[in-house]
Write a protein that holds these residues in place. Structure first.
Motif, PDB file in Angstrom:
ATOM      1  N   TRP A 523       0.918  -1.183   0.126  1.00  0.00           N
ATOM      2  CA  TRP A 523       0.037   0.146  -0.141  1.00  0.00           C
ATOM      3  C   TRP A 523       0.892   1.169  -0.023  1.00  0.00           C
ATOM      4  O   TRP A 523       0.357   2.358  -0.626  1.00  0.00           O
ATOM      5  N   THR A 524       2.103   1.143   0.720  1.00  0.00           N
ATOM      6  CA  THR A 524       2.732   2.556   0.867  1.00  0.00           C
ATOM      7  C   THR A 524       3.903   2.450  -0.097  1.00  0.00           C
ATOM      8  O   THR A 524       4.670   3.318  -0.184  1.00  0.00           O
ATOM      9  N   GLY A 525       3.805   1.707  -1.049  1.00  0.00           N
ATOM     10  CA  GLY A 525       4.891   1.780  -2.009  1.00  0.00           C
ATOM     11  C   GLY A 525       6.503   1.271  -1.530  1.00  0.00           C
ATOM     12  O   GLY A 525       7.473   1.481  -2.178  1.00  0.00           O
ATOM     13  N   GLY A 526       6.377   0.585  -0.779  1.00  0.00           N
ATOM     14  CA  GLY A 526       7.523  -0.334   0.005  1.00  0.00           C
ATOM     15  C   GLY A 526       7.919   0.248   1.332  1.00  0.00           C
ATOM     16  O   GLY A 526       9.018  -0.459   1.898  1.00  0.00           O
ATOM     17  N   TRP A 527       7.302   1.147   1.729  1.00  0.00           N
ATOM     18  CA  TRP A 527       7.682   1.517   3.279  1.00  0.00           C
ATOM     19  C   TRP A 527       6.978   0.628   4.416  1.00  0.00           C
ATOM     20  O   TRP A 527       6.029   0.393   4.156  1.00  0.00           O
ATOM     21  N   TRP A 528       7.910   0.743   5.533  1.00  0.00           N
ATOM     22  CA  TRP A 528       7.222  -0.020   6.645  1.00  0.00           C
ATOM     23  C   TRP A 528       8.054   0.459   7.975  1.00  0.00           C
ATOM     24  O   TRP A 528       9.291   0.671   7.984  1.00  0.00           O
ATOM     25  N   VAL A 529       7.397   0.847   8.806  1.00  0.00           N
ATOM     26  CA  VAL A 529       7.839   1.159  10.168  1.00  0.00           C
ATOM     27  C   VAL A 529       6.964   0.306  11.219  1.00  0.00           C
ATOM     28  O   VAL A 529       5.844   0.459  11.538  1.00  0.00           O
ATOM     29  N   GLY A 530       7.761  -0.723  11.682  1.00  0.00           N
ATOM     30  CA  GLY A 530       6.890  -1.443  12.882  1.00  0.00           C
ATOM     31  C   GLY A 530       8.083  -2.395  13.502  1.00  0.00           C
ATOM     32  O   GLY A 530       9.408  -2.550  13.231  1.00  0.00           O
ATOM     33  N   PRO A 531       7.420  -3.632  13.901  1.00  0.00           N
ATOM     34  CA  PRO A 531       8.475  -4.515  14.719  1.00  0.00           C
ATOM     35  C   PRO A 531       9.267  -5.280  13.851  1.00  0.00           C
ATOM     36  O   PRO A 531       8.717  -5.596  12.677  1.00  0.00           O
ATOM     37  N   ARG A 532      10.380  -5.599  14.127  1.00  0.00           N
ATOM     38  CA  ARG A 532      11.321  -6.368  13.446  1.00  0.00           C
ATOM     39  C   ARG A 532      11.345  -7.846  14.111  1.00  0.00           C
ATOM     40  O   ARG A 532      11.544  -7.821  15.250  1.00  0.00           O
ATOM     41  N   MET A 533      11.111  -8.874  13.392  1.00  0.00           N
ATOM     42  CA  MET A 533      11.187 -10.273  14.093  1.00  0.00           C
ATOM     43  C   MET A 533      12.388 -10.929  13.787  1.00  0.00           C
ATOM     44  O   MET A 533      12.918 -10.651  12.683  1.00  0.00           O
ATOM     45  N   GLU A 534      12.722 -11.925  14.537  1.00  0.00           N
ATOM     46  CA  GLU A 534      13.821 -12.774  14.231  1.00  0.00           C
ATOM     47  C   GLU A 534      13.632 -14.242  14.648  1.00  0.00           C
ATOM     48  O   GLU A 534      12.784 -14.254  15.798  1.00  0.00           O
ATOM     49  N   PRO A 535      14.132 -15.316  14.168  1.00  0.00           N
ATOM     50  CA  PRO A 535      14.033 -16.481  14.558  1.00  0.00           C
ATOM     51  C   PRO A 535      14.413 -16.736  16.139  1.00  0.00           C
ATOM     52  O   PRO A 535      15.346 -16.347  16.534  1.00  0.00           O
ATOM     53  N   ALA A 536      13.274 -17.260  16.775  1.00  0.00           N
ATOM     54  CA  ALA A 536      13.504 -17.580  18.184  1.00  0.00           C
ATOM     55  C   ALA A 536      13.467 -18.820  18.703  1.00  0.00           C
ATOM     56  O   ALA A 536      14.299 -19.312  19.423  1.00  0.00           O
ATOM     57  N   VAL A 537      12.482 -19.765  18.336  1.00  0.00           N
ATOM     58  CA  VAL A 537      12.052 -20.957  18.950  1.00  0.00           C
ATOM     59  C   VAL A 537      12.070 -22.019  17.530  1.00  0.00           C
ATOM     60  O   VAL A 537      10.892 -21.593  16.929  1.00  0.00           O
ATOM     61  N   TYR A 538      12.680 -23.158  17.407  1.00  0.00           N
ATOM     62  CA  TYR A 538      12.502 -23.859  16.219  1.00  0.00           C
ATOM     63  C   TYR A 538      11.706 -25.006  16.605  1.00  0.00           C
ATOM     64  O   TYR A 538      12.089 -25.389  17.721  1.00  0.00           O
ATOM     65  N   ILE A 539      10.778 -25.504  15.853  1.00  0.00           N
ATOM     66  CA  ILE A 539      10.167 -26.867  16.283  1.00  0.00           C
ATOM     67  C   ILE A 539      10.660 -27.694  15.163  1.00  0.00           C
ATOM     68  O   ILE A 539      10.336 -27.883  14.165  1.00  0.00           O
ATOM     69  N   MET A 540      11.006 -28.740  15.910  1.00  0.00           N
ATOM     70  CA  MET A 540      12.029 -29.801  15.248  1.00  0.00           C
ATOM     71  C   MET A 540      11.473 -31.034  15.647  1.00  0.00           C
ATOM     72  O   MET A 540      10.994 -31.478  16.664  1.00  0.00           O
ATOM     73  N   ARG A 541      11.350 -32.039  14.546  1.00  0.00           N
ATOM     74  CA  ARG A 541      10.866 -33.466  14.671  1.00  0.00           C
ATOM     75  C   ARG A 541      12.084 -34.338  14.568  1.00  0.00           C
ATOM     76  O   ARG A 541      12.939 -34.444  13.462  1.00  0.00           O
ATOM     77  N   LYS A 542      12.125 -35.417  15.324  1.00  0.00           N
ATOM     78  CA  LYS A 542      13.129 -36.365  15.009  1.00  0.00           C
ATOM     79  C   LYS A 542      12.795 -37.490  13.767  1.00  0.00           C
ATOM     80  O   LYS A 542      11.954 -37.857  13.651  1.00  0.00           O
ATOM     81  N   VAL A 543      13.792 -37.475  12.972  1.00  0.00           N
ATOM     82  CA  VAL A 543      13.518 -38.287  11.898  1.00  0.00           C
ATOM     83  C   VAL A 543      13.979 -39.556  12.011  1.00  0.00           C
ATOM     84  O   VAL A 543      15.328 -39.765  12.287  1.00  0.00           O
TER      85      VAL A 543
END
Length: 554
Positions: A523-543
């Motif tokens: 909507w804004t043509g590419g602008w964003w001001v807001g929360p920055r997120m980063e990987p915190a907890v991975y959900i993993m399964r034993k193969v």
């Protein structure tokens, strides 16, 4: 019309507390003792035979006792009051119910404070108090959080409601006696540092209101004895040794100074950082000073402000500081702000100066409310462990490709610190099961054990912040992100750390926020001001051997 407005304002306090709970339903490590203890009381009861064997084999605090023992009185009250409701609606809602009850208790204390303020200072002052209180973030957000501070908060708030000066000296003495009784209970049971507040309140009463010392000593001794009579037997039972928890807390923090291990802040932190954030409104300091200076409000304002600020000043000697340690002074300081705001706005027609000042004061409330709402949204992104737990259970129970009846899960420190609780792990009463999958849980922290390949053979899933920790062949089912600050993106710039890293799939609120961000940038043509997120907890399964799945080998 006036009654309707007052009713709506009063209802806004508990309503907003519950809204904050709904938006941020998970808990953090600081709340873990009380939330786990409440779970254990509800789930395993209070045995009268083979007490040690029953408690030590079921109760979480025997495995994770914390730095100092804490009182069980708060969890006992929450469990006892909530049990009929939980039985009625189901154990899967237990964590929400116990937190809601605590939030409503704190809301009730705030409403009593508002009522006493209205009786003494008038309806318009009480209205201003409510407007200012609901436009602040911290008290509404923490009201339902099972911290020791928030179990003490209703007692201190009720105590402050008694400190609002009364015209009749006899009633003023009675109020001081009630305040001392409440502060004594809060100090002896929940937070030993409140002894400082009790001293500042006592000194103010002795010096300013000429309250006889004998009138203060009597309720102190009586309620101190009552507090010990309640706390020591209950806590000795649950800890299975003679114990007064707050004596241990005082020794740990004040005598040993061990609280400094959790961080040290400058002496002025409470005044320059914590209080401005707690009060939120940038005009609070000016309005408090005006209320203290103005002859029409000074007596009432001083009774609330001076003991509060003296408490904060003396408590600033303690090197380890957190904003929650001084939440108790938010209602009285907010009330003093309201007295100043009410005095100015009630003289709107007196002069151009009053008119301009009133407009500034009124115009500041809405931005503060918007800021408080923004802080709620950002704070709700700080619980990746709780989200990951919920997402894992959803993934496992909804799986159609795997015939799963049992699932063993390891949760790491990051996950446990940011929302994994016993309530989240167990959605049924012990002995009951309404789910297709039975989960077992592990919270091992020992690094030597975690480096042993055999340790990981028994697990089917892991919630971890480091994909290299689980040893063997594992696949990543998804990742839950956590809040990592505010970002400003310009048109054409990529989002740093956007997780579609490899084939990892973002789950939970991070996924929702990613969709919102993409839409806003469109909507804004590419602008964003807001929360920055980063990987915190991975959900993993034993193969397991023979499974052909995308995997990460550590």
């Amino acid at each position: 019309m006036g009654t309707a407005i007052d009713t709506l304002l009063s209802l806004s306090i508990p309503a907003l507390v519950i809204i904050h709970l709904v938006v941020a339903p998970y808990t953090k490590v600081e709340e873990s003792f009380n939330i786990q203890a409440t779970h254990d009381i509800l789930a395993y009861g209070t045995p009268t035979r083979n007490i040690y064997e029953h408690l030590s084999s079921n109760y979480d605090h025997f495995d994770f006792p914390g730095a100092v023992p804490r009182t069980f009185l708060g969890p006992v009250l929450l469990a006892g009051i909530s049990q009929p409701l939980i039985t009625l609606v189901g154990f899967q809602y237990a964590q929400f119910i116990v937190r809601a009850l605590l939030g409503l208790a704190n809301s009730a204390a705030l409403l009593v404070f508002k009522y006493n303020l209205e009786k003494t200072c008038g309806r318009s002052a009480a209205r201003w108090y409510t407007l200012l209180q609901v436009s602040q973030f911290h008290i509404l957000f923490y009201a339902s959080r099972p911290l020791p501070n928030m179990f003490a908060f209703p007692l201190t708030t009720l105590a402050f409601s008694q400190l609002i000066p009364h015209a009749e000296p006899k009633k003023q003495v009675l109020r001081y006696k009630i305040a001392i009784a409440l502060l004594t209970m809060a100090t002896a049971i929940f937070r030993s540092e409140l002894a400082i507040l009790m001293v500042t309140v006592t000194l103010y009463g002795l010096i300013v209101h000429r309250v006889p010392l004998t009138q203060i000593i009597k309720p102190f001794l009586a309620f101190f004895a009552l507090a010990l009579f309640i706390s020591v037997p209950i806590d000795s039972y649950f800890w299975q040794k003679p114990l007064w928890p707050e004596l241990w807390g005082f020794y740990y923090n004040a005598v040993l100074g061990s609280s400094s291990d959790w961080g040290v802040s400058p002496w002025h932190y409470y005044f320059t950082s914590a209080l401005p954030r707690i009060l939120t409104n940038p005009l609070s300091l000016i309005l408090i000073q005006f209320a203290l200076w103005n002859p029409g409000t000074e007596k009432r304002a001083r009774a609330l402000v001076i003991p509060s600020l003296l408490f904060v000043a003396i408590y600033s000697i303690q090197p380890h500081k957190e904003a929650r340690f001084i939440f108790y002074v938010a209602p009285p300081l907010t009330a003093a702000t309201a007295l100043g705001a009410d005095y100015v706005c009630s003289r709107y027609n007196k002069s151009a100066l009053f008119r301009a000042a009133a407009l500034v004061i009124c115009s500041a409330v809405l931005p503060c409310f918007v800021l408080s709402t923004s802080m709620l949204v950002l704070s709700s992104l700080n619980y990746p462990g709780g989200e990951a737990l919920s997402e894992l259970k959803s993934l496992v129970t909804s799986s159609t490709s795997l015939d799963i009846q049992t699932a063993s899960v390891h949760t790491d420190v990051r996950a446990c610190m940011t929302g994994v609780t016993l309530f989240g792990q167990h959605s049924d009463w012990p002995g009951e099961s309404h789910n297709a999958v039975t989960f077992t849980w592990d919270k091992t922290e020992d690094e030597t054990t975690l480096r042993n390949p055999r340790f990981w053979e028994k697990f089917d899933y892991a919630l971890t912040e480091d994909t290299q920790v689980p040893i063997g062949t594992w696949e990543i089912l998804g990742v839950v992100e956590g809040f990592a600050g505010i970002e400003i993106l310009k048109p054409g710039s990529a989002t740093p750390g956007d997780v579609e890293s490899g084939t990892d799939r973002v789950l939970g609120r991070g996924a929702l926020l990613g969709s919102i961000k993409a839409l806003v940038r469109k909507w804004t043509g590419g602008w964003w001001v807001g929360p920055r997120m980063e990987p915190a907890v991975y959900i993993m399964r034993k193969v397991r051997e023979g499974e052909a799945r995308r995997a990460v080998t550590a």
